[in-house]
Scaffold this active site. Structure first.
Site, PDB file in Angstrom:
ATOM      1  NE  ARG A   1      -2.186   0.769   3.989  1.00 53.71           N
ATOM      2  CZ  ARG A   1      -2.156   1.757   4.887  1.00 53.71           C
ATOM      3  NH1 ARG A   1      -1.038   2.014   5.557  1.00 53.71           N
ATOM      4  NH2 ARG A   1      -3.225   2.499   5.095  1.00 53.71           N
TER       5      ARG A   1
ATOM      6  N   GLY B   1       7.340   6.913  13.625  1.00 53.09           N
ATOM      7  CA  GLY B   1       7.475   5.678  12.854  1.00 53.09           C
ATOM      8  C   GLY B   1       6.864   4.483  13.555  1.00 53.09           C
TER       9      GLY B   1
ATOM     10  CD  GLU C   1       4.065  -3.532   7.144  1.00 52.19           C
ATOM     11  OE1 GLU C   1       4.452  -2.353   7.147  1.00 52.19           O
ATOM     12  OE2 GLU C   1       2.870  -3.856   7.253  1.00 52.19           O
TER      13      GLU C   1
ATOM     14  CG  ASP D   1       2.601   4.611  12.369  1.00 52.97           C
ATOM     15  OD1 ASP D   1       3.554   3.799  12.237  1.00 52.97           O
ATOM     16  OD2 ASP D   1       2.131   5.254  11.426  1.00 52.97           O
TER      17      ASP D   1
ATOM     18  CG  ASN E   1       4.993  10.042   7.992  1.00 54.93           C
ATOM     19  OD1 ASN E   1       4.294   9.848   8.971  1.00 54.93           O
ATOM     20  ND2 ASN E   1       5.432   9.035   7.276  1.00 54.93           N
TER      21      ASN E   1
END
Length: 578
Positions: free
Chosen positions: A169, A320, A513, A322, A213
């Site tokens: 995404r 970062g 990730e 979150d 960001n």
């Protein structure tokens, strides 16, 4: 104060570009992608499974015309609330699918057999590294010139050079992700692509005064962990491009000053005041890319509390992490807190200050190369502050400091060891203490990676997830110490992480990730979206570990390795008997 005024004054206060540039973003396109009734109605209608989908869609017509058509629909609709069908039809006629802001691009500096492959002894790992090297081509993007000439038609922020995106995404560049991507590119001998990514970030600093960001207008009000100067250092180590440094060192300083000017806080310890940094985005409203989730989370709060919570969510996103128990106001466990209790601006983080400590160290070094001497005093002040505020003698490690409670957070997070990686300490026994800290906890018992915390909150930056950049920071910090035990732990952690990543690559033909430390290992879980494939920083970290330990790392499972050791031992004994 009206929301639009609040945003404009808030963004200007953060030093985001000139007043003219800021005004241009908050006229037209930003009233679609950042705030306004159109954004609210579309996101709360949940036209898409992921809120990010809508705010990544380019416009088919000018934002002024799109907003005018939307307002006409609102004016003829009872109570001004459009049905889901009306919104679907409107979005379909006014927007295009995400991703159309890119053109085909293949990196000209890509090569099939970079030298790192020859350093890897295990043939399966070598073949895997070759696959990871090839992934840079699939993750590469070049932004169309139309984004530069007609920026109001896009949420994408234009940059002049191609980028490597994380994947899934995330179809735009992200600030701190780019550090591990660039390290991986350099190991793949793609120095031109790496330099271009750094040039993009310097372009953003020159235009906005800081690095957003990520590469979307809705990210402009927040940054991410400051790695620009570390990226420059990584590039210089490969290219020795002193002229590039000379031309841009003033922008490295501008980005550093953004954090000093807008993200600093004074803490008194004894009779000394220390200035340190924290994440603090004082701009409310839901995050556009997670609008419906933020709205629902704050649904039972009054207006002031809602705006405060939304600002805190942005502050946590700037970190970062979150999201994580690390930012919850209620700790230590038991943890009755939830995401609604996020108070990131109350935390002075160890790792952020370790990154800025490294930035000061590098800037001091860079200026010496160029014949100047600033920043040494700033570095010395930072070292003193990190020792005074974060070092916890009883724990034998550095701990985040909570401004509201005026005490350290005793919980384990890999970020507690960040000063080892950035050399932000003066006591050479720190590595030995850190080893005892790790061995005194349960974190080394997880064979699939170092957990992000020991709390199961359902948030993605907590147990059971393990994240590539955190693995690398801890491993690299331990590996370069003088402690033999620290070096052993570093290798064991590297072996576990590489084995986990490789096993799941064989199973899924994908890199993720984040990863799950439980059981036999699987992709990570929790948070606001499904685990994403790609993946930029994951590939970069694996390449760094293969570069560090390529002659020792193996692809086999622990049981396979144990059997191999038994066989080798038996053959050795038989040889002795013979």
């Amino acid at each position: 104060i009206a929301w639009t005024t609040w945003v404009r004054t808030g963004v200007l206060k953060l030093g985001v570009g000139t007043p003219q540039e800021v005004a241009s973003y908050y006229m037209g396109g930003s009233h679609i992608y950042c705030t306004g009734d159109l954004l609210k109605q579309v996101q709360l209608a949940k036209l898409f499974s992921d809120d990010k989908h809508f705010v990544d869609m380019p416009l088919q017509e000018s934002p002024e015309l799109v907003l005018k058509k939307f307002q006409q629909l609102v004016n003829v609709t009872p109570e001004g609330i459009l049905s889901k069908e009306q919104l679907q039809q409107f979005v379909s006629s006014s927007f295009r699918d995400p991703g159309q802001e890119f053109e085909l691009w293949e990196p000209q500096d890509w090569m099939s057999s970079p030298q790192i492959l020859a350093k890897i002894s295990d043939q399966k790992l070598q073949a895997w590294a070759s696959d990871l090297n090839a992934k840079w081509k699939s993750l590469g993007r070049k932004i169309k010139d139309d984004v530069r000439t007609r920026p109001m038609f896009y949420s994408q922020i234009y940059v002049p050079h191609p980028v490597i995106v994380p994947g899934g995404r995330f179809i735009e560049y992200y600030y701190w992700d780019s550090y591990w991507v660039i390290e991986g590119l350099l190991l793949s001998e793609m120095a031109a692509t790496a330099k271009g990514m750094i040039q993009n970030l310097l372009y953003l600093v020159e235009r906005y005064g800081h690095i957003p960001n990520g590469g979307r207008v809705y990210y402009l009000c927040r940054s991410q962990p400051p790695f620009l100067t570390l990226m420059m250092d990584a590039y210089l180590a490969h290219a020795n491009d002193t002229e590039f440094l000379r031309e841009n060192i003033h922008l490295l300083e501008v980005e550093y000053e953004f954090w000093q000017r807008n993200r600093s806080v004074s803490i008194t310890v004894g009779d000394r005041n220390h200035t340190l940094n924290y994440y603090n985005v004082q701009i409310g409203e839901p995050r556009p890319e997670s609008y419906s989730k933020d709205w629902e989370l704050a649904s039972d709060l009054n207006e002031d509390a809602r705006q405060e919570l939304w600002a805190e969510l942005k502050s946590a996103a700037e970190s970062g992490w979150d999201f994580s128990s690390r930012w919850f106001l209620s700790w230590p466990p038991p943890l009755p807190a939830t995401l609604k209790d996020t108070k990131a601006s109350a935390v002075v983080p160890v790792d952020l200050n370790a990154f800025l400590c490294k930035t000061e160290h590098l800037l001091a070094s860079f200026y010496r190369i160029l014949g100047k001497e600033p920043f040494q005093a700033a570095l010395e002040r930072r070292l003193e502050a990190v020792q005074a505020v974060f070092w916890n003698e009883a724990a034998g490690v550095w701990l985040d400091f909570n401004l509201l409670k005026k005490q350290p957070n005793p919980a384990f997070y890999p970020s507690n060891l960040a000063p080892l990686w950035t050399d932000c300490f003066s006591d050479q026994a720190a590595a030995e203490r850190a080893v005892r800290y790790l061995e005194g906890s349960t974190v080394l018992s997880y064979k699939n990676g170092l957990p992000t915390s020991l709390f199961r909150t359902g948030e993605q930056w907590d147990l059971p997830n393990a994240w590539p950049p955190l693995q690398h920071m801890v491993i690299a910090g331990l590996a370069k110490s003088s402690s033999s035990r620290a070096k052993e732990i570093a290798f064991d952690l590297a072996q576990n992480w590489v084995r986990t990543n490789f096993a799941l690559y064989k199973k899924y033909q994908a890199m993720f990730e984040k990863y799950n430390v439980d059981g036999d290992g699987k992709p990570g879980t929790g948070g606001e979206y499904q685990v994403q494939e790609g993946f930029g920083w994951t590939n970069g970290v694996v390449l760094q570990l293969l570069d560090l330990y390529g002659d020792r790392l193996t692809s086999g499972s622990p049981s396979t390795l144990f059997r191999a050791w038994i066989v080798a031992a038996c053959l050795f004994l038989l040889d002795l008997k013979w």
